[in-house]
Design an enzyme around this catalytic site. Structure first.
Site, mmCIF file in Angstrom:
data_model
loop_
_atom_site.group_PDB
_atom_site.id
_atom_site.type_symbol
_atom_site.label_atom_id
_atom_site.label_comp_id
_atom_site.label_asym_id
_atom_site.label_seq_id
_atom_site.Cartn_x
_atom_site.Cartn_y
_atom_site.Cartn_z
ATOM 1 N N HIS A 34 2.905 4.249 -1.902
ATOM 2 C CA HIS A 34 2.996 4.765 -3.236
ATOM 3 C C HIS A 34 4.297 4.761 -3.575
ATOM 4 C CE1 HIS A 34 -0.414 6.666 -1.042
ATOM 5 N NE2 HIS A 34 -0.961 6.744 -2.406
ATOM 6 N N LEU A 84 0.935 -1.120 -0.023
ATOM 7 C CA LEU A 84 0.160 -0.070 0.222
ATOM 8 C C LEU A 84 0.845 1.172 -0.028
ATOM 9 C CD1 LEU A 84 -3.045 -1.262 2.316
ATOM 10 C CD2 LEU A 84 -2.793 -0.960 -0.218
ATOM 11 N N ASP A 91 22.643 -12.678 4.756
ATOM 12 C CA ASP A 91 22.887 -13.727 3.826
ATOM 13 C C ASP A 91 24.403 -13.948 3.524
ATOM 14 O OD1 ASP A 91 22.361 -15.456 1.518
ATOM 15 O OD2 ASP A 91 22.909 -13.555 0.385
#
Length: 168
Positions: free
Chosen positions: A83, A81, A132
């Protein structure tokens, strides 16, 4: 979003119980900034590998900086949601401290909506890249302390988080 009179917050992303993207088309673009932080807590073996320059995938601090910058620009692709807004500036700092790796991001825009999520995404993506890059040294690495430190601009005004000590 809070009501200026101090009433209960309104949930702007839901109408009739259904999610929606808030319409910001009537809002004027203004300069906005947000600063966020995250910590990556390292077990001794991961810290030792990092200090010795023996990390299996290369330099995790440099990769984390680049990942954070990319994360700030890709926020609307990850947070449904949000922008898509122009990120006019982003700075990501990744520093090895006694408590672990401290990551901060400062993101700026001139847009009708703020950049808090962009700053938070930047530090989170950077922290996940550290994990990672170092996971071969230990699976006990922790991502912690993700939070908004400050924001400026916009209808809700400025925000400054309370000071707190570094993560353990």
């Amino acid at each position: 979003m809070s009501d200026p009179q101090g009433d209960a917050p309104q949930l702007t992303h839901f109408v009739g119980g259904q999610p929606r993207m808030v319409d910001v088309s009537a809002k004027a673009p203004t300069t906005r900034t947000a600063r966020a932080e995250a910590w990556v807590l390292l077990p001794p073996e991961s810290r030792a590998a990092l200090l010795a320059g023996q990390t299996p995938k290369g330099d995790p601090l440099s990769v984390a900086r680049l990942a954070g910058l990319a994360g700030s620009k890709r926020t609307a692709d990850l947070i449904f949601l949000c922008h898509p807004i122009p990120v006019t500036s982003a700075e990501v700092d990744v520093t090895l401290k006694d408590a672990g790796i401290h990551i901060t991001a400062l993101v700026k825009t001139t847009a009708p909506t703020g950049v808090e999520m962009e700053a938070l995404t930047a530090v989170t993506v950077a922290a996940l890249n550290v994990y990672d890059m170092l996971k071969a040294t230990s699976k006990a690495i922790e991502v912690s302390g993700v939070r908004l430190l400050s924001k400026t601009g916009g209808k809700s005004g400025d925000y400054q988080a309370a000071e707190r000590p570094p993560q353990p």
